[in-house]
Design an enzyme around this catalytic site. Structure first.
Site, PDB file in Angstrom:
ATOM      1  N   HIS A 240       0.825  -1.216   0.000  1.00  0.00           N
ATOM      2  CA  HIS A 240       0.000   0.000   0.000  1.00  0.00           C
ATOM      3  C   HIS A 240       0.854   1.258   0.000  1.00  0.00           C
ATOM      4  O   HIS A 240       2.052   1.226   0.282  1.00  0.00           O
ATOM      5  CB  HIS A 240      -0.910   0.032   1.231  1.00  0.00           C
ATOM      6  CG  HIS A 240      -2.148  -0.806   1.093  1.00  0.00           C
ATOM      7  ND1 HIS A 240      -2.146  -2.169   1.279  1.00  0.00           N
ATOM      8  CD2 HIS A 240      -3.427  -0.473   0.757  1.00  0.00           C
ATOM      9  CE1 HIS A 240      -3.375  -2.640   1.086  1.00  0.00           C
ATOM     10  NE2 HIS A 240      -4.166  -1.631   0.763  1.00  0.00           N
TER      11      HIS A 240
ATOM     12  N   LYS B 152      -0.969   4.965   4.615  1.00  0.00           N
ATOM     13  CA  LYS B 152      -1.946   4.066   5.243  1.00  0.00           C
ATOM     14  C   LYS B 152      -1.637   3.886   6.724  1.00  0.00           C
ATOM     15  O   LYS B 152      -0.484   3.618   7.091  1.00  0.00           O
ATOM     16  CB  LYS B 152      -1.945   2.706   4.513  1.00  0.00           C
ATOM     17  CG  LYS B 152      -2.983   1.751   5.060  1.00  0.00           C
ATOM     18  CD  LYS B 152      -3.236   0.592   4.120  1.00  0.00           C
ATOM     19  CE  LYS B 152      -4.254  -0.388   4.683  1.00  0.00           C
ATOM     20  NZ  LYS B 152      -5.558   0.218   5.004  1.00  0.00           N
TER      21      LYS B 152
HETATM   22  N1  LIG Z   1     -12.932  -0.803   1.915  1.00  0.00           N
HETATM   23  C1  LIG Z   1     -12.242  -0.258   0.910  1.00  0.00           C
HETATM   24  O1  LIG Z   1     -12.390  -0.659  -0.257  1.00  0.00           O
HETATM   25  C2  LIG Z   1     -11.319   0.867   1.193  1.00  0.00           C
HETATM   26  C3  LIG Z   1     -11.118   1.254   2.480  1.00  0.00           C
HETATM   27  N2  LIG Z   1     -10.283   2.276   2.774  1.00  0.00           N
HETATM   28  C4  LIG Z   1     -10.221   2.642   4.176  1.00  0.00           C
HETATM   29  O2  LIG Z   1     -10.916   3.877   4.352  1.00  0.00           O
HETATM   30  C5  LIG Z   1     -10.339   4.596   5.429  1.00  0.00           C
HETATM   31  C6  LIG Z   1      -9.948   5.976   4.925  1.00  0.00           C
HETATM   32  O3  LIG Z   1      -8.872   5.859   4.019  1.00  0.00           O
HETATM   33  P1  LIG Z   1      -8.218   7.125   3.305  1.00  0.00           P
HETATM   34  O4  LIG Z   1      -9.267   7.896   2.570  1.00  0.00           O
HETATM   35  O5  LIG Z   1      -7.036   6.643   2.587  1.00  0.00           O
HETATM   36  O6  LIG Z   1      -7.758   7.989   4.589  1.00  0.00           O
HETATM   37  P2  LIG Z   1      -7.664   9.579   4.733  1.00  0.00           P
HETATM   38  O7  LIG Z   1      -6.886   9.830   5.960  1.00  0.00           O
HETATM   39  O8  LIG Z   1      -7.234  10.174   3.434  1.00  0.00           O
HETATM   40  O9  LIG Z   1      -9.182  10.014   4.945  1.00  0.00           O
HETATM   41  C7  LIG Z   1      -9.898   9.881   6.138  1.00  0.00           C
HETATM   42  C8  LIG Z   1     -10.691  11.186   6.312  1.00  0.00           C
HETATM   43  O10 LIG Z   1     -11.563  11.053   7.420  1.00  0.00           O
HETATM   44  C9  LIG Z   1     -11.491  12.246   8.181  1.00  0.00           C
HETATM   45  N3  LIG Z   1     -11.937  12.005   9.543  1.00  0.00           N
HETATM   46  C10 LIG Z   1     -11.183  11.610  10.621  1.00  0.00           C
HETATM   47  N4  LIG Z   1     -11.985  11.475  11.696  1.00  0.00           N
HETATM   48  C11 LIG Z   1     -13.248  11.785  11.281  1.00  0.00           C
HETATM   49  C12 LIG Z   1     -14.501  11.818  11.932  1.00  0.00           C
HETATM   50  N5  LIG Z   1     -14.634  11.525  13.222  1.00  0.00           N
HETATM   51  N6  LIG Z   1     -15.588  12.182  11.203  1.00  0.00           N
HETATM   52  C13 LIG Z   1     -15.488  12.492   9.904  1.00  0.00           C
HETATM   53  N7  LIG Z   1     -14.313  12.480   9.231  1.00  0.00           N
HETATM   54  C14 LIG Z   1     -13.212  12.108   9.918  1.00  0.00           C
HETATM   55  C15 LIG Z   1     -10.038  12.641   8.077  1.00  0.00           C
HETATM   56  O11 LIG Z   1      -9.835  13.987   8.470  1.00  0.00           O
HETATM   57  P3  LIG Z   1      -8.352  14.422   8.996  1.00  0.00           P
HETATM   58  O12 LIG Z   1      -7.502  14.416   7.762  1.00  0.00           O
HETATM   59  O13 LIG Z   1      -8.586  15.747   9.598  1.00  0.00           O
HETATM   60  O14 LIG Z   1      -7.926  13.373   9.987  1.00  0.00           O
HETATM   61  C16 LIG Z   1      -9.792  12.394   6.588  1.00  0.00           C
HETATM   62  O15 LIG Z   1     -10.230  13.480   5.784  1.00  0.00           O
HETATM   63  C17 LIG Z   1      -9.145   3.745   5.924  1.00  0.00           C
HETATM   64  O16 LIG Z   1      -9.553   2.955   7.011  1.00  0.00           O
HETATM   65  C18 LIG Z   1      -8.826   2.874   4.713  1.00  0.00           C
HETATM   66  O17 LIG Z   1      -8.203   1.679   5.060  1.00  0.00           O
HETATM   67  C19 LIG Z   1      -9.605   2.958   1.804  1.00  0.00           C
HETATM   68  C20 LIG Z   1      -9.738   2.594   0.493  1.00  0.00           C
HETATM   69  C21 LIG Z   1     -10.592   1.500   0.077  1.00  0.00           C
HETATM   70  O1  LIG Z   2      -6.092   2.320   3.081  1.00  0.00           O
HETATM   71  C1  LIG Z   2      -6.270   1.977   1.895  1.00  0.00           C
HETATM   72  O2  LIG Z   2      -5.842   2.615   0.938  1.00  0.00           O
HETATM   73  C2  LIG Z   2      -7.056   0.759   1.636  1.00  0.00           C
HETATM   74  N1  LIG Z   2      -7.621   0.163   2.654  1.00  0.00           N
HETATM   75  C3  LIG Z   2      -8.406  -1.028   2.597  1.00  0.00           C
HETATM   76  C4  LIG Z   2      -7.721  -2.140   3.352  1.00  0.00           C
HETATM   77  O3  LIG Z   2      -7.123  -1.884   4.413  1.00  0.00           O
HETATM   78  O4  LIG Z   2      -7.812  -3.288   2.925  1.00  0.00           O
HETATM   79  C5  LIG Z   2      -8.805  -1.399   1.187  1.00  0.00           C
HETATM   80  C6  LIG Z   2      -7.746  -1.142   0.166  1.00  0.00           C
HETATM   81  O5  LIG Z   2      -6.708  -2.057   0.354  1.00  0.00           O
HETATM   82  C7  LIG Z   2      -7.245   0.291   0.249  1.00  0.00           C
END
Ligand SMILES: NC(=O)C1=CN([C@@H]2O[C@H](COP(=O)(O)OP(=O)(O)OC[C@H]3O[C@@H](n4cnc5c(N)ncnc54)[C@H](OP(=O)(O)O)[C@@H]3O)[C@@H](O)[C@H]2O)C=CC1
Ligand SMILES: O=C(O)C1=N[C@H](C(=O)O)C[C@H](O)C1
Length: 250
Positions: free
Chosen positions: A135, A139
């Site tokens: 990744h 992350k």
């Molecule tokens: N299931 C899937 O297919 C996927 C899952 N993911 C998962 O999604 C999650 C987010 O990933 P990613 O976008 O890369 O992370 P980021 O850190 O880019 O985004 C998370 C966002 O959430 C905000 N945030 C934090 N706390 C809160 C809250 N209490 N309420 C609302 N917003 C909040 C953060 O703000 P701030 O920056 O101020 O902290 C940030 O803007 C991770 O757990 C990742 O593993 C990601 C990609 C695919």
């Molecule tokens: O944090 C990410 O980027 C992603 N998170 C998810 C995971 O932890 O499996 C899904 C994907 O791999 C992207």
């Protein structure tokens, strides 16, 4: 037909900002709120959200879901960091709001879901299996939710088939050298600038190996799964873990 009223939590994040655009572009959905850290969850109620797409972080997700479930708002959750204890806690809060539906999808991309399914099918045929997930370096969690889930599914398939423990003669090792042990399956995490989300499942048997690899090259790979989750969760009360349940794979 009236549009589904959808809100995104984590709307400024890497995947959240892409989800905002995908919901806005979907003809059968209306984006009614996009919240970030510090925004009030009451906005979801005021905006009349029917479904929340939760894409924040493991520290925030439980509180956000508790609020949604208590207010009868369905949730599609991509945030990782799930444990048996957390799932049990969520089931308890859902029991008090039986009309609410929550989908937890360790990965929304169709290719990743198929990787998990194919790995599950292959598991009983090979002596050895290891998972490598790769990744981007921003992350927060390791191993990835996808890798943990993949390893759990493989371990369950091996157990059901009565497979023996994997061969491994390692008797001395530096900490971490053999990866994290997820139900007996070693999982290795790579964090590398330039990558997004990738996974290899390596199987080994007598005189042969099988590698199943998936690459998410852009966050757009997660969007069809998120939109499918939103459409299906409104008529699926209770907890669903894994997008495969909405893909009619069997
Ligand atoms: N299931 C899937 O297919 C996927 C899952 N993911 C998962 O999604 C999650 C987010 O990933 P990613 O976008 O890369 O992370 P980021 O850190 O880019 O985004 C998370 C966002 O959430 C905000 N945030 C934090 N706390 C809160 C809250 N209490 N309420 C609302 N917003 C909040 C953060 O703000 P701030 O920056 O101020 O902290 C940030 O803007 C991770 O757990 C990742 O593993 C990601 C990609 C695919
Ligand atoms: O944090 C990410 O980027 C992603 N998170 C998810 C995971 O932890 O499996 C899904 C994907 O791999 C992207």
């Amino acid at each position: 037909m009236s549009k589904l009223r959808v809100a995104v939590l984590g709307a400024q994040g890497r995947i959240g900002s892409e989800a905002v655009r995908a919901v806005e572009a979907a003809e059968d959905m209306e984006l009614v709120a996009g919240l970030g850290r510090g925004d009030k969850l009451e906005t979801l109620v005021e905006a009349g959200a029917q479904v929340v797409v939760e894409l924040t972080n493991p520290g925030a997700v439980m509180g956000n879901l508790d609020f949604c479930v208590r207010h009868g708002i369905h949730a599609v959750v991509g945030t990782t960091g799930w444990t048996d204890e957390r799932l049990a806690q969520l089931r308890t809060s859902l029991a008090a709001s039986p009309e609410a539906g929550v989908l937890i999808a360790p990965n929304f991309s169709i290719g990743a879901v198929l990787t998990m399914r194919f790995a599950q099918q292959a598991a009983r045929f090979f002596e050895s299996v290891e998972v490598v997930e790769l990744h981007h370096p921003k992350k927060a969690d390791a191993p990835s939710g996808t890798a943990a889930r993949t390893a759990q599914l493989i371990a369950k398939a091996r157990e059901e088939a009565g497979c023996a423990p994997q061969p491994d003669a390692t008797s001395t090792a530096l900490d971490g050298a053999r990866g994290a042990d997820v139900d007996g399956v070693p999982v290795h995490s790579v964090r590398l600038r330039g990558l997004l989300a990738h996974q290899e499942v390596l199987f080994g048997g007598e005189g042969e190996t099988l590698t199943i690899r998936h690459d998410s090259l852009h966050h757009s790979s997660f969007m069809p799964g998120i939109l499918l989750g939103v459409r299906r969760v409104v008529s699926t009360p209770g907890l669903t873990v894994g997008l495969e349940h909405f893909l009619d794979l069997d």
